[in-house]
Design a protein around this motif. Sequence first.
Motif, PDB file in Angstrom:
ATOM      1  N   GLU A  14       3.707  -8.631  -6.424  1.00  0.00           N
ATOM      2  CA  GLU A  14       2.980  -9.892  -6.282  1.00  0.00           C
ATOM      3  C   GLU A  14       2.506 -10.322  -7.666  1.00  0.00           C
ATOM      4  N   ASP A  15       2.756 -11.576  -8.037  1.00  0.00           N
ATOM      5  CA  ASP A  15       2.383 -12.027  -9.377  1.00  0.00           C
ATOM      6  C   ASP A  15       0.893 -12.291  -9.535  1.00  0.00           C
ATOM      7  N   SER A  16       0.175 -12.516  -8.465  1.00  0.00           N
ATOM      8  CA  SER A  16      -1.264 -12.776  -8.542  1.00  0.00           C
ATOM      9  C   SER A  16      -2.039 -11.454  -8.499  1.00  0.00           C
ATOM     10  N   ALA A  17      -2.790 -11.183  -9.567  1.00  0.00           N
ATOM     11  CA  ALA A  17      -3.605  -9.964  -9.608  1.00  0.00           C
ATOM     12  C   ALA A  17      -4.616  -9.966  -8.469  1.00  0.00           C
ATOM     13  N   TYR A  18      -5.160 -11.138  -8.165  1.00  0.00           N
ATOM     14  CA  TYR A  18      -6.125 -11.264  -7.072  1.00  0.00           C
ATOM     15  C   TYR A  18      -5.488 -10.868  -5.736  1.00  0.00           C
ATOM     16  N   MET A  19      -4.287 -11.370  -5.485  1.00  0.00           N
ATOM     17  CA  MET A  19      -3.601 -11.063  -4.227  1.00  0.00           C
ATOM     18  C   MET A  19      -3.205  -9.586  -4.167  1.00  0.00           C
ATOM     19  N   ARG A  20      -2.792  -9.008  -5.302  1.00  0.00           N
ATOM     20  CA  ARG A  20      -2.479  -7.571  -5.327  1.00  0.00           C
ATOM     21  C   ARG A  20      -3.718  -6.756  -4.961  1.00  0.00           C
ATOM     22  N   THR A  21      -4.872  -7.171  -5.463  1.00  0.00           N
ATOM     23  CA  THR A  21      -6.119  -6.474  -5.144  1.00  0.00           C
ATOM     24  C   THR A  21      -6.420  -6.562  -3.653  1.00  0.00           C
ATOM     25  N   ILE A  22      -6.245  -7.740  -3.075  1.00  0.00           N
ATOM     26  CA  ILE A  22      -6.473  -7.917  -1.638  1.00  0.00           C
ATOM     27  C   ILE A  22      -5.546  -7.007  -0.837  1.00  0.00           C
ATOM     28  N   LEU A  23      -4.258  -7.035  -1.173  1.00  0.00           N
ATOM     29  CA  LEU A  23      -3.287  -6.210  -0.447  1.00  0.00           C
ATOM     30  C   LEU A  23      -3.598  -4.724  -0.607  1.00  0.00           C
ATOM     31  N   ARG A  24      -3.897  -4.298  -1.831  1.00  0.00           N
ATOM     32  CA  ARG A  24      -4.216  -2.890  -2.078  1.00  0.00           C
ATOM     33  C   ARG A  24      -5.447  -2.467  -1.276  1.00  0.00           C
ATOM     34  N   MET A  26      -6.639  -3.775   1.487  1.00  0.00           N
ATOM     35  CA  MET A  26      -6.299  -3.696   2.913  1.00  0.00           C
ATOM     36  C   MET A  26      -5.526  -2.415   3.201  1.00  0.00           C
ATOM     37  N   LEU A  27      -4.524  -2.120   2.374  1.00  0.00           N
ATOM     38  CA  LEU A  27      -3.716  -0.912   2.589  1.00  0.00           C
ATOM     39  C   LEU A  27      -4.591   0.343   2.528  1.00  0.00           C
ATOM     40  N   GLN A  28      -5.489   0.389   1.563  1.00  0.00           N
ATOM     41  CA  GLN A  28      -6.402   1.533   1.470  1.00  0.00           C
ATOM     42  C   GLN A  28      -7.279   1.622   2.714  1.00  0.00           C
ATOM     43  N   GLY A  29      -7.699   0.490   3.225  1.00  0.00           N
ATOM     44  CA  GLY A  29      -8.485   0.454   4.448  1.00  0.00           C
ATOM     45  C   GLY A  29      -7.723   0.984   5.656  1.00  0.00           C
ATOM     46  N   PHE A  30      -6.407   0.851   5.631  1.00  0.00           N
ATOM     47  CA  PHE A  30      -5.553   1.361   6.708  1.00  0.00           C
ATOM     48  C   PHE A  30      -5.257   2.854   6.530  1.00  0.00           C
ATOM     49  N   GLY A  31      -5.674   3.421   5.396  1.00  0.00           N
ATOM     50  CA  GLY A  31      -5.431   4.842   5.149  1.00  0.00           C
ATOM     51  C   GLY A  31      -4.316   5.139   4.172  1.00  0.00           C
ATOM     52  N   ALA A  32      -3.700   4.107   3.606  1.00  0.00           N
ATOM     53  CA  ALA A  32      -2.638   4.333   2.619  1.00  0.00           C
ATOM     54  C   ALA A  32      -3.255   4.904   1.351  1.00  0.00           C
ATOM     55  N   ARG A  33      -2.592   5.879   0.768  1.00  0.00           N
ATOM     56  CA  ARG A  33      -3.101   6.516  -0.449  1.00  0.00           C
ATOM     57  C   ARG A  33      -2.176   6.316  -1.639  1.00  0.00           C
ATOM     58  N   ARG A  34      -0.904   6.035  -1.362  1.00  0.00           N
ATOM     59  CA  ARG A  34       0.060   5.850  -2.455  1.00  0.00           C
ATOM     60  C   ARG A  34       0.508   4.390  -2.476  1.00  0.00           C
ATOM     61  N   ILE A  35      -0.079   3.649  -3.400  1.00  0.00           N
ATOM     62  CA  ILE A  35       0.199   2.218  -3.522  1.00  0.00           C
ATOM     63  C   ILE A  35       0.574   1.952  -4.976  1.00  0.00           C
ATOM     64  N   VAL A  36       1.773   1.461  -5.170  1.00  0.00           N
ATOM     65  CA  VAL A  36       2.268   1.124  -6.503  1.00  0.00           C
ATOM     66  C   VAL A  36       2.333  -0.388  -6.565  1.00  0.00           C
ATOM     67  N   GLU A  37       1.994  -0.949  -7.728  1.00  0.00           N
ATOM     68  CA  GLU A  37       1.968  -2.405  -7.866  1.00  0.00           C
ATOM     69  C   GLU A  37       2.880  -2.859  -8.996  1.00  0.00           C
ATOM     70  N   ALA A  38       3.443  -4.058  -8.814  1.00  0.00           N
ATOM     71  CA  ALA A  38       4.251  -4.708  -9.852  1.00  0.00           C
ATOM     72  C   ALA A  38       3.948  -6.193  -9.793  1.00  0.00           C
ATOM     73  N   GLU A  39       4.053  -6.867 -10.953  1.00  0.00           N
ATOM     74  CA  GLU A  39       3.651  -8.276 -11.000  1.00  0.00           C
ATOM     75  C   GLU A  39       4.802  -9.273 -10.921  1.00  0.00           C
ATOM     76  N   ASP A  40       6.024  -8.797 -10.854  1.00  0.00           N
ATOM     77  CA  ASP A  40       7.171  -9.685 -10.652  1.00  0.00           C
ATOM     78  C   ASP A  40       8.345  -8.862 -10.146  1.00  0.00           C
TER      79      ASP A  40
END
Length: 161
Positions: A14-24, A26-40
């Motif tokens: 996701e190119d938006s840092a704000y949106m990546r933070t929201i998604l991360r 939420m995923l952490q709230g669901f119990g996800a522990r391994r989340i990798v991010e990329a901006e494009d």
Amino acid sequence: MQLDLSSLTFLVVEDSAYMRTILRTMLQGFGARRIVEAEDGASGLEAMDRANPDILILDWVMPILDGADMVRMIRTPKNPFAYIPIIMVTGHTERSRIVEARRLGIHELLCKPISAKSLYQRIQSVVIAPRDFVKTPTYFGPAPREVRNRQNIWQVQQDVA
């Protein structure tokens, strides 16, 4: 039903840092522990090789390499990630986008603004009810949900062509 997502690796492109933070978050709230991010999409493809993700959450509109182009590169039978579940996130909800998402081989489409419930439902769908893949001369991707058995594959081929 509560899913245990702690063993899954998610790649969020996701190119938006704000949106990546929201998604991360939420995923952490669901119990996800391994989340990798990329901006494009280009850095997303590189991250795929490093992270070996189980689920790809991908924005449609991004600079350099957008989500649709990234999916086209992934959804080739020889790609090691060809069968990865893809949840596409978009702010564009026109019918033509939805049709294109289906033709690209997207598992789930998530329209912005997203909610935790809608994201969880999409993840639940790809984890609990994985779909068989269909390969035709013009399509490679998950079978549409309507397909219940192998006898309907011919109809799928006609629908996605």
